[in-house]
Design a protein around this motif. Structure first.
Motif, mmCIF file in Angstrom:
data_model
loop_
_atom_site.group_PDB
_atom_site.id
_atom_site.type_symbol
_atom_site.label_atom_id
_atom_site.label_comp_id
_atom_site.label_asym_id
_atom_site.label_seq_id
_atom_site.Cartn_x
_atom_site.Cartn_y
_atom_site.Cartn_z
ATOM 1 N N GLY A 85 45.678 49.850 53.272
ATOM 2 C CA GLY A 85 45.074 50.485 52.104
ATOM 3 C C GLY A 85 44.230 51.684 52.480
ATOM 4 N N ASN A 118 44.703 50.659 46.712
ATOM 5 C CA ASN A 118 45.270 49.442 46.115
ATOM 6 C C ASN A 118 46.771 49.363 46.313
ATOM 7 N N ILE A 119 47.463 50.480 46.216
ATOM 8 C CA ILE A 119 48.906 50.487 46.454
ATOM 9 C C ILE A 119 49.202 50.044 47.886
ATOM 10 N N GLN A 121 47.329 48.192 49.891
ATOM 11 C CA GLN A 121 47.034 46.771 50.064
ATOM 12 C C GLN A 121 48.100 45.894 49.417
ATOM 13 N N MET A 122 48.567 46.288 48.251
ATOM 14 C CA MET A 122 49.584 45.478 47.574
ATOM 15 C C MET A 122 50.913 45.525 48.328
ATOM 16 N N LEU A 135 53.497 42.688 43.194
ATOM 17 C CA LEU A 135 53.230 44.045 42.712
ATOM 18 C C LEU A 135 52.978 44.092 41.205
ATOM 19 N N TYR A 137 50.659 42.708 39.825
ATOM 20 C CA TYR A 137 49.200 42.764 39.753
ATOM 21 C C TYR A 137 48.661 44.186 39.935
ATOM 22 N N LEU A 138 49.501 45.096 40.387
ATOM 23 C CA LEU A 138 49.075 46.464 40.680
ATOM 24 C C LEU A 138 48.506 47.212 39.471
ATOM 25 N N LEU A 141 44.852 46.154 39.041
ATOM 26 C CA LEU A 141 44.006 46.726 40.090
ATOM 27 C C LEU A 141 43.849 48.233 39.921
ATOM 28 N N SER A 142 44.891 48.898 39.455
ATOM 29 C CA SER A 142 44.822 50.345 39.252
ATOM 30 C C SER A 142 43.807 50.697 38.177
ATOM 31 N N SER A 145 40.492 50.372 39.753
ATOM 32 C CA SER A 145 40.249 51.378 40.789
ATOM 33 C C SER A 145 39.848 52.727 40.201
#
Length: 174
Positions: A85, A118-119, A121-122, A135, A137-138, A141-142, A145
């Motif tokens: 990340g 975040n991308i 880490q995912m 993914l 969940y992205l 998280l976005s 973020s």
């Protein structure tokens, strides 16, 4: 800047980054918004170094902070998530910063770094568990973020402006 001054400067930046990382670990989690979400306080230092002395120094500070914090508090899996990340986020910030002709502020650069952090880490999580379904969940998280990126960007702008007296920064930031 002499080699000694640069070494002291980078050491201080790594130390500040580690302190912010530790402080953040004592703060109550923002898991009520999104599980696993963090403010990313240590990224204030990475972004500031990117603006004050450039990409190479920011990469050195980021790498040392991730290595030391993982060694003392997270283990190998934390290292993998953080490094993937962190590097992707720093690359995004460096590229976004290059588009200064498009009038992108330090806050915009910070938001791009937070999104790509975040991308990264995912993607690392998807590789480790060997399932791309994570993914999904992205987007959540976005969303988080963007807020944390704005916060980090505002604080980093303040820090860079206050450190300009040290003659590390070559130009004024927006």
């Amino acid at each position: 800047m002499t080699k000694t001054k640069r070494l002291v400067y980078l050491s201080l930046m790594v130390s500040q980054s580690l302190v912010l990382y530790i402080v953040e670990s004592f703060l109550p989690p923002i898991s009520f918004i999104a599980p696993g979400a963090k403010l990313g306080l240590a990224n204030i230092i990475t972004l500031s170094v990117l603006y004050i002395s450039g990409f190479r120094d920011a990469l050195a500070v980021l790498g040392m902070r991730i290595f030391i914090s993982s060694m003392f508090g997270g283990g190998f899996s934390a290292f993998l998530y953080s490094i993937s990340g962190g590097i992707l986020g720093l690359l995004a910030m460096g590229i976004t910063k290059k588009f200064h002709k498009l009038d992108i502020s330090i806050v915009g650069v910070s938001v791009s770094g937070a999104l790509f952090f975040n991308i990264g880490q995912m993607l690392a999580a998807a590789l480790i568990i060997q399932n791309l379904a994570i993914l999904v969940y992205l987007p959540i998280l976005s969303y988080v973020s963007v807020g944390t990126g704005i916060f980090v960007g505002i604080v980093a702008k303040f820090m860079v402006e206050r450190m300009s007296f040290m003659n590390f920064a070559t130009k004024k930031i927006k």
